[in-house]
Design an enzyme around this catalytic site. Structure first.
Site, PDB file in Angstrom:
ATOM      1  CE  LYS A 252       9.357 -12.873  14.121  1.00 31.81           C
ATOM      2  NZ  LYS A 252       8.395 -12.056  13.345  1.00 31.81           N
ATOM      3  CG  ASP A 257      11.359 -10.867   8.885  1.00 31.09           C
ATOM      4  OD1 ASP A 257      11.458 -11.532   7.827  1.00 31.09           O
ATOM      5  OD2 ASP A 257      10.275 -10.452   9.333  1.00 31.09           O
ATOM      6  CE  LYS A 264      10.232  -7.831   7.153  1.00 30.18           C
ATOM      7  NZ  LYS A 264       8.821  -7.570   7.354  1.00 30.18           N
ATOM      8  CG  ASP A 275      11.421 -10.245  13.258  1.00 29.97           C
ATOM      9  OD1 ASP A 275      10.521  -9.761  13.972  1.00 29.97           O
ATOM     10  OD2 ASP A 275      11.180 -10.981  12.271  1.00 29.97           O
ATOM     11  CG  ASP A 334       7.852 -10.295   5.607  1.00 31.88           C
ATOM     12  OD1 ASP A 334       8.660 -10.570   6.524  1.00 31.88           O
ATOM     13  OD2 ASP A 334       7.506  -9.133   5.303  1.00 31.88           O
ATOM     14  CD  GLU A 336       9.488 -13.806   9.879  1.00 33.80           C
ATOM     15  OE1 GLU A 336       8.768 -13.333   8.971  1.00 33.80           O
ATOM     16  OE2 GLU A 336       9.811 -13.153  10.886  1.00 33.80           O
ATOM     17  NE  ARG A 338       1.817 -14.884  10.962  1.00 41.35           N
ATOM     18  CZ  ARG A 338       0.950 -13.941  10.603  1.00 41.35           C
ATOM     19  NH1 ARG A 338      -0.245 -14.277  10.161  1.00 41.35           N
ATOM     20  NH2 ARG A 338       1.268 -12.658  10.702  1.00 41.35           N
TER      21      ARG A 338
HETATM   22  N1  BES Z   1       8.828  -9.128  11.751  1.00 42.33           N
HETATM   23  C1  BES Z   1       7.701  -8.756  10.994  1.00 42.33           C
HETATM   24  C2  BES Z   1       6.738  -7.882  11.768  1.00 42.33           C
HETATM   25  C3  BES Z   1       7.030  -6.414  11.759  1.00 42.33           C
HETATM   26  C4  BES Z   1       6.800  -5.656  10.627  1.00 42.33           C
HETATM   27  C5  BES Z   1       7.468  -5.789  12.890  1.00 42.33           C
HETATM   28  C6  BES Z   1       7.032  -4.300  10.652  1.00 42.33           C
HETATM   29  C7  BES Z   1       7.700  -4.438  12.928  1.00 42.33           C
HETATM   30  C8  BES Z   1       7.486  -3.688  11.803  1.00 42.33           C
HETATM   31  C9  BES Z   1       6.922 -10.007  10.577  1.00 42.33           C
HETATM   32  O1  BES Z   1       7.658 -11.143  10.372  1.00 42.33           O
HETATM   33  C10 BES Z   1       6.241  -9.680   9.283  1.00 42.33           C
HETATM   34  O2  BES Z   1       6.906  -9.356   8.364  1.00 42.33           O
HETATM   35  N2  BES Z   1       4.926  -9.752   9.275  1.00 42.33           N
HETATM   36  C11 BES Z   1       4.159  -9.452   8.141  1.00 42.33           C
HETATM   37  C12 BES Z   1       2.996 -10.418   8.099  1.00 42.33           C
HETATM   38  C13 BES Z   1       2.208 -10.342   6.816  1.00 42.33           C
HETATM   39  C14 BES Z   1       3.048 -10.800   5.658  1.00 42.33           C
HETATM   40  C15 BES Z   1       0.991 -11.232   6.982  1.00 42.33           C
HETATM   41  C16 BES Z   1       3.671  -8.012   8.270  1.00 42.33           C
HETATM   42  O3  BES Z   1       3.294  -7.603   9.359  1.00 42.33           O
HETATM   43  O4  BES Z   1       3.687  -7.297   7.279  1.00 42.33           O
HETATM   44 ZN    ZN Z   2       9.444 -11.263  11.474  1.00 34.26          ZN
HETATM   45 ZN    ZN Z   3       8.477 -11.236   8.404  1.00 34.62          ZN
END
Ligand code: BES
Ligand code: ZN
Ligand code: ZN
Length: 486
Positions: A252, A257, A264, A275, A334, A336, A338
């Site tokens: 990834k 992000d 966020k 990210d 968010d 994104e 996947r």
């Molecule tokens: N890059 C983030 C994952 C992340 C979040 C890594 C916090 C480290 C700390 C990812 O893209 C993301 O934002 N995922 C969301 C998914 C949700 C919206 C289903 C998450 O984990 O909140």
């Molecule tokens: Zn992300």
């Molecule tokens: Zn994200």
């Protein structure tokens, strides 16, 4: 920094000696080497507990004189693992380095830790100082000697450890670049530079080519940014007699992000330059391949995009037709990672049919909640692959912990209007929902697949394991080690 094995203390010319001591009994002075003055007051509270350290000055041992000699506590012998070992010795390394010593001899009796220890020392020697005023002259360790009791020739372990460490530091140096520097184009250029220097084949799909290939999910994630998305493919052929690819690694590479339109909150955005860590791991592994030259064929894929809000950004509610023709309902922009990986993975399997495919992604906050910063989530339905990865994880200190992958979880990502939605059920098994989503884009009849959620382990705000804050390079050593097991 040179690392060389020496047979005995007599053979070293280092300024500093670091000697590991096990704890034998609670609050009791353990057996100490003969050169230690047993009545030295600094030994009063030294029991060889893990993390303890005492330092003596001007120590004469036989014909050798050390400016400093340190005893480092290793705790109970039967409890000592590769990670505690590395952290204890690396703390001494950093202490002496900061005091401008330039050569250290380490004495220990666990030759099986040599490879990971050498990688750890190389990693301890790294700091991200690209944007800091330079100290003149900076502290620098020139030479490390390893004196390993009861050991055979360690040349190969040392060599491999150094390669693992350097590959990891290369990964970290990219992770640490901020998003205003490490744009998607910068990352693609880095891959090109690496390919040119080391002789890898490389294919870079620009935005136009992504459009031609119907890679609409990667395009969607990148559509809100001024910097275009790319799919970068690196090919290493160490076995030209074989057509097939042994392994694919897919990273990834979200260079920033913001969450996109599902923006966020600012405190969650601070570190989101990290990210792209999965993509940085892919580049780190390839840097290592160039030195290791294994007789395997390996493909590396970087899914590069920046997740930004704008009038051209993808939106919650959008339905995207991905490369493999599956439809994705975007409910949260968010989630994104996947979505970006979907096209990267399905294209990689269709085109290269690798025997194994491992994706690395800072995918979910839920994985951080589940495992903290001490292990990455390992999700795979393949028992053999799982066991191989777990074994490598213990050897390299890139710790993994398995999460379940039952088909029943797939219900959570079923969409009313499309084949799959990009979020699971609120507050439920978020890391596994990521896996269930990606599963839709993996042809498991062709490739044995494991998903590594490195969200908790890819970055550290504070020094961790005696290593500098920032990108950790988590996964580079793991994958390089994994190559030996397939
Ligand atoms: N890059 C983030 C994952 C992340 C979040 C890594 C916090 C480290 C700390 C990812 O893209 C993301 O934002 N995922 C969301 C998914 C949700 C919206 C289903 C998450 O984990 O909140
Ligand atoms: Zn992300
Ligand atoms: Zn994200």
């Amino acid at each position: 920094m040179k690392i060389v094995q020496k047979k005995t203390l007599e053979d070293t010319n280092c300024q500093v000696l670091v000697y590991g001591i096990y704890n034998v009994k609670e609050n009791e002075t353990p057996p100490l080497p003969a050169w230690v003055k047993k009545d030295d007051p600094s030994l009063k509270d030294f029991f060889g507990n893990l993390g303890q350290m005492v330092v003596f000055s001007d120590v004469q041992i036989g014909k050798k004189k050390f400016l400093k000699a340190a005893l480092v506590g290793l705790g109970k012998k039967e409890k000592l693992n590769a990670l505690n070992f590395c952290v204890a010795y690396a703390a001494a390394f950093l202490g002496f380095k900061s005091k401008f010593y330039s050569s250290i001899a380490f004495v220990y009796d666990r030759q099986e830790f040599t490879k990971v220890f050498c990688s750890h020392l190389i990693m301890a020697d790294y700091e991200f100082l690209d944007y800091k005023e330079k100290k003149e002259p900076p502290p620098k360790i020139e030479e490390i000697n390893l004196i390993v009791q009861g050991s055979s020739d360690l040349t190969n372990d040392i060599k491999l450890g150094i390669i693992y460490g350097q590959a990891t530091n290369y990964c970290r140096s990219l992770q640490n670049q901020p998003a205003n520097v490490a744009t998607t184009t910068f990352m693609a250029k880095q891959a090109e530079k690496l390919a040119q220097e080391k002789g890898f084949e490389i294919i870079v799909f620009s935005e136009e080519e992504l459009k031609k290939h119907n890679m609409n999910s990667l395009l969607a994630v990148g559509s809100g940014s001024a910097h275009p998305p790319y799919l970068v493919i690196l090919l290493y052929r160490g076995n030209r007699k074989q057509k097939e690819f042994d392994l694919a690694i897919v990273g990834k590479g979200i260079v920033f992000d913001s969450g996109g339109l599902s923006l966020k909150p600012s405190e969650y955005m601070e570190n989101m330059k990290f990210d792209k860590s999965g993509a940085c791991v892919v580049l780190g592994v390839f840097e290592g391949l160039a030195q290791l030259k294994p007789n395997k064929n390996i493909v590396g894929v970087l899914a590069l995009a920046e997740n930004m809000p704008s009038s051209s950004a993808y939106r919650p509610g959008d339905i995207i037709v991905a490369y493999n023709k599956k439809t994705i309902e975007v409910l949260n922009t968010d989630a994104e990672g996947r979505v970006a990986l979907a096209d990267a993975i399905s294209y990689c399997i269709e085109k290269y049919k690798p025997k194994y495919l491992i994706d690395l992604a800072t995918l979910t906050g839920a994985c951080v909640v589940a495992l903290g910063d001490l292990a990455a989530g390992l999700m795979t339905a393949d028992e053999e692959l799982k066991n191989k990865l777990l074994d490598c994880s213990l050897k390299t200190n890139d710790r993994l912990w398995p999460l379940p992958t039952w088909d029943e979880y797939d219900e959570k990502v079923k969409s009313q209007v499309a084949d799959v939605k990009n979020v699971g059920e609120r507050g439920m098994a978020g890391a596994i929902a990521g896996y269930s989503f990606l599963k839709v884009f993996v042809d498991q009849n062709t490739s044995k697949w494991a998903h590594l959620d490195i969200a908790g382990t890819a970055w550290t705000e504070k020094p961790k394991f005696s290593l500098a804050p920032g990108g950790t390079g988590f996964g580079v050593r793991l994958i390089l080690e994994f190559l030996n097991s397939i």
